[in-house]
Scaffold this active site. Structure first.
Site, mmCIF file in Angstrom:
data_model
loop_
_atom_site.group_PDB
_atom_site.id
_atom_site.type_symbol
_atom_site.label_atom_id
_atom_site.label_comp_id
_atom_site.label_asym_id
_atom_site.label_seq_id
_atom_site.Cartn_x
_atom_site.Cartn_y
_atom_site.Cartn_z
ATOM 1 N N VAL A 176 0.843 -1.203 0.000
ATOM 2 C CA VAL A 176 0.000 0.000 0.000
ATOM 3 C C VAL A 176 0.875 1.248 0.000
ATOM 4 O O VAL A 176 0.619 2.208 -0.738
ATOM 5 C CB VAL A 176 -0.940 -0.006 1.228
ATOM 6 C CG1 VAL A 176 -1.634 1.350 1.372
ATOM 7 C CG2 VAL A 176 -1.965 -1.118 1.106
ATOM 8 N N HIS A 177 1.900 1.229 0.830
ATOM 9 C CA HIS A 177 2.834 2.355 0.905
ATOM 10 C C HIS A 177 3.492 2.616 -0.448
ATOM 11 O O HIS A 177 3.577 3.768 -0.903
ATOM 12 C CB HIS A 177 3.893 2.050 1.958
ATOM 13 C CG HIS A 177 5.018 3.034 1.996
ATOM 14 N ND1 HIS A 177 4.857 4.345 2.389
ATOM 15 C CD2 HIS A 177 6.341 2.907 1.681
ATOM 16 C CE1 HIS A 177 6.021 4.987 2.319
ATOM 17 N NE2 HIS A 177 6.925 4.137 1.893
ATOM 18 N N ALA A 178 3.950 1.549 -1.114
ATOM 19 C CA ALA A 178 4.599 1.699 -2.417
ATOM 20 C C ALA A 178 3.614 2.217 -3.464
ATOM 21 O O ALA A 178 3.950 3.089 -4.283
ATOM 22 C CB ALA A 178 5.193 0.360 -2.862
#
Length: 215
Positions: A176-178
């Site tokens: 999700v962060h990426a």
């Protein structure tokens, strides 16, 4: 008008991440990839060929897996020290979550003024740090042949299960962060070069930009 033109000048850069923060981030990324590949390969025997291609042998992957895990935790420790002050809850975070639908539509700047990090980034920060702590504790307990042989078998088996579950949730969180980093164009530049454009900062982190300009 001149100040506004300067603000929107994409050639004007603002320092966002220090060298130490970027180093900690990329050490974490590299160790995360290594520990994920080795962990998945060890968890699924049919993927042993992947371990042989990356680490030489499955046995070497098993030896290196906890080493890379500790490297990832050390990288996260640097990020924790550098960012914990910016990840503390604020009153505006409630407004961010209350308008999350509008934010997902790309209208974040219309509903809330964001500082160094928005509420979603803060939540992800604490989630990753908590999961990393769980992985470190359970991983150390299950680490053969150093700690596991001296502990109750039931405890070791429980920690193996908890370790696997924590790893699965962490992988989802990192993905999700990426994804969000690629979604917000210009974000990755900040972690590569340490700087972002003033236009990017004005749109995504206006409160932080004002603070930087005043300092």
């Amino acid at each position: 008008m001149a100040d506004q033109a300067k603000l929107l000048n994409t050639d004007t850069m603002v320092q966002r991440h220090s060298y130490a923060a970027r180093l900690g981030h990329w050490v974490t990324v590299l160790c995360f990839l290594a520990v994920t590949i080795s962990g998945i390969g060890l968890f699924f025997p049919s993927w042993r060929i992947l371990l042989s291609l990356v680490f030489g042998t499955p046995q070497m992957a098993q030896v290196l897996h906890p080493v890379f895990g500790i490297g990832m935790v050390l990288g996260l420790a640097v990020l924790f020290v550098k960012n914990v002050a910016h990840a503390l809850p604020e009153k505006d975070d409630i407004q961010w979550f209350a308008n999350v639908v509008e934010i997902l539509k790309g209208r974040e700047h219309e509903v809330v003024e964001v500082g160094q990090y928005n509420a979603g980034q803060k939540a992800l920060f604490w989630k990753i740090m908590g999961l990393a702590a769980a992985l470190l504790i359970t991983g150390l307990i299950a680490w053969q042949p150093y700690f596991a042989p001296y502990l109750p078998v039931a405890l070791v088996r429980l920690c193996v299960v908890l370790h696997s579950l924590a790893a699965f949730v962490l992988i989802l969180g990192i993905f999700v962060h990426a994804y969000m980093a690629f979604w917000y164009k210009g974000t990755i530049r900040g972690m590569v070069h340490g700087t972002v454009t003033r236009k990017w900062a004005a749109i995504h982190h206006p409160k932080w930009l004002r603070k930087v300009e005043k300092s």
